[in-house]
Every structure is written in C-alpha cells, then in structure tokens.
Scaffold this motif. Sequence first.
Motif, PDB file in Angstrom:
ATOM      1  N   ILE A 289     -11.649  39.205   3.635  1.00 45.55           N
ATOM      2  CA  ILE A 289     -11.636  38.845   2.221  1.00 45.55           C
ATOM      3  C   ILE A 289     -10.667  37.684   2.000  1.00 45.55           C
ATOM      4  CG2 ILE A 289     -12.326  41.094   1.321  1.00 45.55           C
ATOM      5  CD1 ILE A 289      -9.374  41.665   0.750  1.00 45.55           C
ATOM      6  N   ASP A 290     -10.989  36.837   1.039  1.00 46.47           N
ATOM      7  CA  ASP A 290     -10.109  35.740   0.659  1.00 46.47           C
ATOM      8  C   ASP A 290      -9.012  36.269  -0.247  1.00 46.47           C
ATOM      9  OD1 ASP A 290     -11.506  33.730   2.050  1.00 46.47           O
ATOM     10  OD2 ASP A 290     -12.907  33.483   0.387  1.00 46.47           O
ATOM     11  N   LEU A 291      -7.820  35.697  -0.094  1.00 46.53           N
ATOM     12  CA  LEU A 291      -6.665  36.096  -0.891  1.00 46.53           C
ATOM     13  C   LEU A 291      -6.167  34.916  -1.695  1.00 46.53           C
ATOM     14  CD1 LEU A 291      -4.714  37.979   1.918  1.00 46.53           C
ATOM     15  CD2 LEU A 291      -6.242  38.971   0.214  1.00 46.53           C
ATOM     16  N   LYS A 292      -5.757  35.183  -2.942  1.00 47.28           N
ATOM     17  CA  LYS A 292      -5.160  34.158  -3.784  1.00 47.28           C
ATOM     18  C   LYS A 292      -4.166  34.837  -4.716  1.00 47.28           C
ATOM     19  CE  LYS A 292      -8.862  34.351  -7.167  1.00 47.28           C
ATOM     20  NZ  LYS A 292      -9.909  33.656  -7.870  1.00 47.28           N
ATOM     21  N   PRO A 293      -3.253  34.066  -5.310  1.00 46.01           N
ATOM     22  CA  PRO A 293      -2.245  34.665  -6.194  1.00 46.01           C
ATOM     23  C   PRO A 293      -2.867  35.517  -7.294  1.00 46.01           C
ATOM     24  CG  PRO A 293      -1.678  32.400  -5.719  1.00 46.01           C
ATOM     25  CD  PRO A 293      -3.061  32.625  -5.155  1.00 46.01           C
ATOM     26  N   GLY A 294      -2.255  36.667  -7.509  1.00 43.97           N
ATOM     27  CA  GLY A 294      -2.725  37.609  -8.511  1.00 43.97           C
ATOM     28  C   GLY A 294      -3.645  38.676  -7.952  1.00 43.97           C
ATOM     29  N   GLY A 295      -4.113  38.501  -6.717  1.00 39.88           N
ATOM     30  CA  GLY A 295      -4.993  39.483  -6.092  1.00 39.88           C
ATOM     31  C   GLY A 295      -4.206  40.621  -5.458  1.00 39.88           C
ATOM     32  N   ALA A 296      -4.864  41.742  -5.266  1.00 43.64           N
ATOM     33  CA  ALA A 296      -4.237  42.910  -4.657  1.00 43.64           C
ATOM     34  C   ALA A 296      -5.173  43.523  -3.626  1.00 43.64           C
ATOM     35  CB  ALA A 296      -3.884  43.944  -5.722  1.00 43.64           C
ATOM     36  N   VAL A 297      -4.601  44.055  -2.560  1.00 45.94           N
ATOM     37  CA  VAL A 297      -5.361  44.636  -1.450  1.00 45.94           C
ATOM     38  C   VAL A 297      -4.813  46.023  -1.146  1.00 45.94           C
ATOM     39  CG1 VAL A 297      -5.987  44.385   0.988  1.00 45.94           C
ATOM     40  CG2 VAL A 297      -5.692  42.342  -0.409  1.00 45.94           C
ATOM     41  N   LEU A 298      -5.689  46.971  -0.921  1.00 44.18           N
ATOM     42  CA  LEU A 298      -5.304  48.286  -0.421  1.00 44.18           C
ATOM     43  C   LEU A 298      -5.757  48.361   1.033  1.00 44.18           C
ATOM     44  CD1 LEU A 298      -4.338  51.245  -0.629  1.00 44.18           C
ATOM     45  CD2 LEU A 298      -6.649  51.808  -1.401  1.00 44.18           C
ATOM     46  N   VAL A 299      -4.821  48.564   1.944  1.00 42.97           N
ATOM     47  CA  VAL A 299      -5.145  48.771   3.351  1.00 42.97           C
ATOM     48  C   VAL A 299      -5.023  50.269   3.606  1.00 42.97           C
ATOM     49  CG1 VAL A 299      -4.539  48.239   5.735  1.00 42.97           C
ATOM     50  CG2 VAL A 299      -4.300  46.476   3.968  1.00 42.97           C
ATOM     51  N   ALA A 300      -6.119  50.891   4.023  1.00 42.94           N
ATOM     52  CA  ALA A 300      -6.167  52.344   4.198  1.00 42.94           C
ATOM     53  C   ALA A 300      -5.449  52.779   5.477  1.00 42.94           C
ATOM     54  CB  ALA A 300      -7.626  52.796   4.244  1.00 42.94           C
TER      55      ALA A 300
END
Length: 118
Positions: free
Chosen positions: A80-91
């Motif tokens: 997935i692409d990441l940019k400021p303001g984004g959030a990721v959950l790594v399980a």
Amino acid sequence: MYYTDLKKTEEIDITPNDMKSRGRVTVRWLLGEPEGAPNFEMRYFSLTGDVATDWHSHDWEHEVFIVEGKGRCRSEDGEIDLKPGGAVLVAPGEQHHFICSGEKLAFICVVPRGTRNL
C-alpha cells in the motif's frame, strides 16, 4: 504526567547493513515502560534515502501514523502507498516492512508495552 520532545529523544540507527550506503533508518522511543506508560509504547521512525526497515514479523500488532514524506508498506498480502495523515494496522504475525519512496518517510508507531526489541 510525563512530557518529552522529539528533538531531545535519543535517535537510534537501525539501518539494515545492506542499506547503509543508500540512506538511514532511525527510531526514537518517545514513551513507554521506562517513562511509566502502563499499556503501550510510542516510537518515531524516520527513513531517509533509498531504504526500508527489515522484513519481519512479531507476535503483537502495531498501529502506524504517517507524519511526513511518502513510502510504501509491504506485507505478504501486497503493498500500500503511504502519505501524511494515513494510518496502518499491522496484525500480529504479519510479515511486513516499510519502504521510503522519496527523500523521507516519518511515522509514529505504537506497540504494546514490554515489546521494546528491534
């Protein structure tokens, strides 16, 4: 209450050996067990140049909030692409790593207390 400042927090170089000539990966442990946090630890990652964190997994989840720059998060399920303001959950148990796609990628990462090992 406890207060700290990013600029006053020790920056630890965790650049993978095979990437040291291409840039830098650092972490700063902002809040956690040593500061009295009862449940979680907060850290700040900074990737500069053509680098990535190690491909790894662990038994706990973590939540990531992108602060600056751009990049990608790759797992066994894709990228997935990441940019400021984004959030990721790594399980828990998910193989993953973070990749810098420009000059810089910076993010806050929250993990369970007591997991301060990289």
